[in-house]
Design a protein around this motif. Structure first.
Motif, short mmCIF file in Angstrom:
data_model
loop_
_atom_site.label_atom_id
_atom_site.label_comp_id
_atom_site.label_asym_id
_atom_site.label_seq_id
_atom_site.Cartn_x
_atom_site.Cartn_y
_atom_site.Cartn_z
N MET A 18 -4.74 13.77 -6.02
CA MET A 18 -4.72 13.75 -4.56
C MET A 18 -5.30 12.44 -4.03
SD MET A 18 -3.83 15.29 -1.80
CE MET A 18 -3.57 16.99 -2.33
N ARG A 19 -6.43 12.00 -4.65
CA ARG A 19 -7.04 10.75 -4.23
C ARG A 19 -6.12 9.56 -4.47
NH1 ARG A 19 -12.96 9.59 -6.40
NH2 ARG A 19 -13.29 11.43 -5.08
N ASN A 20 -5.44 9.59 -5.64
CA ASN A 20 -4.51 8.51 -5.96
C ASN A 20 -3.36 8.46 -4.95
OD1 ASN A 20 -5.99 7.73 -8.17
ND2 ASN A 20 -4.78 8.92 -9.63
N LYS A 21 -2.88 9.63 -4.56
CA LYS A 21 -1.79 9.69 -3.58
C LYS A 21 -2.24 9.15 -2.24
CE LYS A 21 1.62 12.85 -1.58
NZ LYS A 21 2.11 14.26 -1.53
N ARG A 22 -3.45 9.49 -1.83
CA ARG A 22 -3.98 9.01 -0.55
C ARG A 22 -4.15 7.49 -0.60
NH1 ARG A 22 -8.38 11.64 -0.57
NH2 ARG A 22 -7.53 13.53 0.37
N THR A 23 -4.64 7.00 -1.72
CA THR A 23 -4.82 5.55 -1.87
C THR A 23 -3.48 4.83 -1.81
OG1 THR A 23 -6.80 5.86 -3.23
CG2 THR A 23 -5.69 3.72 -3.36
N LEU A 24 -2.48 5.38 -2.51
CA LEU A 24 -1.14 4.80 -2.50
C LEU A 24 -0.58 4.79 -1.08
CD1 LEU A 24 1.35 3.70 -4.00
CD2 LEU A 24 2.09 6.09 -4.31
N PHE A 25 -0.80 5.88 -0.36
CA PHE A 25 -0.33 5.98 1.03
C PHE A 25 -0.92 4.87 1.88
CE2 PHE A 25 -1.45 7.54 5.31
CZ PHE A 25 -0.18 7.76 5.83
N MET A 26 -2.23 4.69 1.82
CA MET A 26 -2.90 3.69 2.64
C MET A 26 -2.48 2.27 2.27
SD MET A 26 -4.53 5.43 4.80
CE MET A 26 -5.31 4.03 5.59
N VAL A 27 -2.33 2.03 0.97
CA VAL A 27 -1.92 0.71 0.51
C VAL A 27 -0.51 0.38 0.99
CG1 VAL A 27 -1.29 -0.66 -1.53
CG2 VAL A 27 -3.43 0.62 -1.50
N GLU A 28 0.40 1.34 0.85
CA GLU A 28 1.78 1.10 1.27
C GLU A 28 1.88 0.91 2.78
OE1 GLU A 28 4.61 3.88 -0.20
OE2 GLU A 28 4.28 3.34 -2.30
N VAL A 29 1.14 1.70 3.53
CA VAL A 29 1.16 1.57 4.99
C VAL A 29 0.69 0.17 5.40
CG1 VAL A 29 -0.03 2.29 7.10
CG2 VAL A 29 0.96 4.01 5.58
N ALA A 30 -0.42 -0.27 4.81
CA ALA A 30 -0.97 -1.59 5.16
C ALA A 30 -0.01 -2.71 4.76
CB ALA A 30 -2.32 -1.78 4.47
N ILE A 31 0.56 -2.61 3.57
CA ILE A 31 1.46 -3.66 3.09
C ILE A 31 2.72 -3.75 3.94
CG2 ILE A 31 3.02 -4.29 1.20
CD1 ILE A 31 0.86 -3.37 -0.75
N PHE A 32 3.30 -2.60 4.26
CA PHE A 32 4.56 -2.62 5.01
C PHE A 32 4.34 -2.97 6.49
CE2 PHE A 32 6.16 -0.82 1.18
CZ PHE A 32 7.50 -1.19 1.15
#
Length: 203
Positions: free
Chosen positions: A1-15
């Motif tokens: 769950m933590r990994n998914k949340r981290t991936l979400f935040m990273v992708e949002v910031a990058i895009f």
């Protein structure tokens, strides 16, 4: 769950950052603000990939980044809120259609897939367009000699928003159809392969 949340935040910031970068290389730039560019595509991509939450947050950050990097044309705080807060965040409402778009892609229903991709992008673009039109009428009327400021604002903002929306719809529709893994997670990709006809199997 933590990994998914981290991936979400990273992708949002990058895009969101990618959207801002693409705004620096417009296809066509309007003289009083606004441009035809690929900048909305990253916001819509995250909206389809992560749904409403991802789309709204990416759109919001895109608007904030516009202000930070000096791309924004600001007259008053309220105008800035409407045109760079509400307008860009509204693009993320395309995420409302994320599950329908994914399911139609998984089911290889091409007509439904392209219909809902187009509707999603139309919704987000129309709401952004409406925010810019209102801001144009309220804050920019004194800068034009137009007899009807509503018609002027509608025409001016449509001149760049309509082409940008069409480019986004065609580009993302083609991209998702050719590379479904961009918006489908591992489980959804398995369902996509299982539903594929033999001639449509992907590696």
């Amino acid at each position: 769950m933590r990994n998914k949340r981290t991936l979400f935040m990273v992708e949002v910031a990058i895009f969101a950052a990618l959207a801002t970068l693409l705004d620096f290389i417009p296809i066509f730039k309007m003289p009083q603000g606004g441009s035809v560019s690929l900048a909305m595509i990253p916001v819509f991509l995250i909206a389809f990939r992560w749904g409403l939450k991802g789309g709204l947050l990416t759109g919001f950050l895109y608007g904030v980044f516009q202000i930070i990097v000096g791309q924004a044309y600001i007259l008053t705080p309220l105008q800035a809120f409407i045109e760079y807060g509400l307008a860009f965040t509204a693009l993320g409402l395309a995420g409302i259609f994320a599950s329908t778009v994914k399911q139609s892609l998984i089911n290889h229903n091409t007509k439904k897939f392209f219909t809902y991709v187009s509707l999603a992008i139309l919704l987000g673009s129309a709401l952004r367009f409406f925010a810019h039109v209102v801001a144009g009428v309220v804050f920019f009327a004194e800068y034009t000699d137009a007899e009807n400021i509503w018609l002027y604002s509608l025409g001016y903002n449509a001149s760049y928003m309509v082409p940008a929306a069409i480019i986004s719809a065609l580009g993302l529709g083609y991209l998702f159809k050719k590379q479904p893994r961009i918006i489908l997670n591992d489980q959804e990709q398995a369902s996509y392969r299982a539903a594929a006809r033999p001639s449509e199997q992907i590696n």
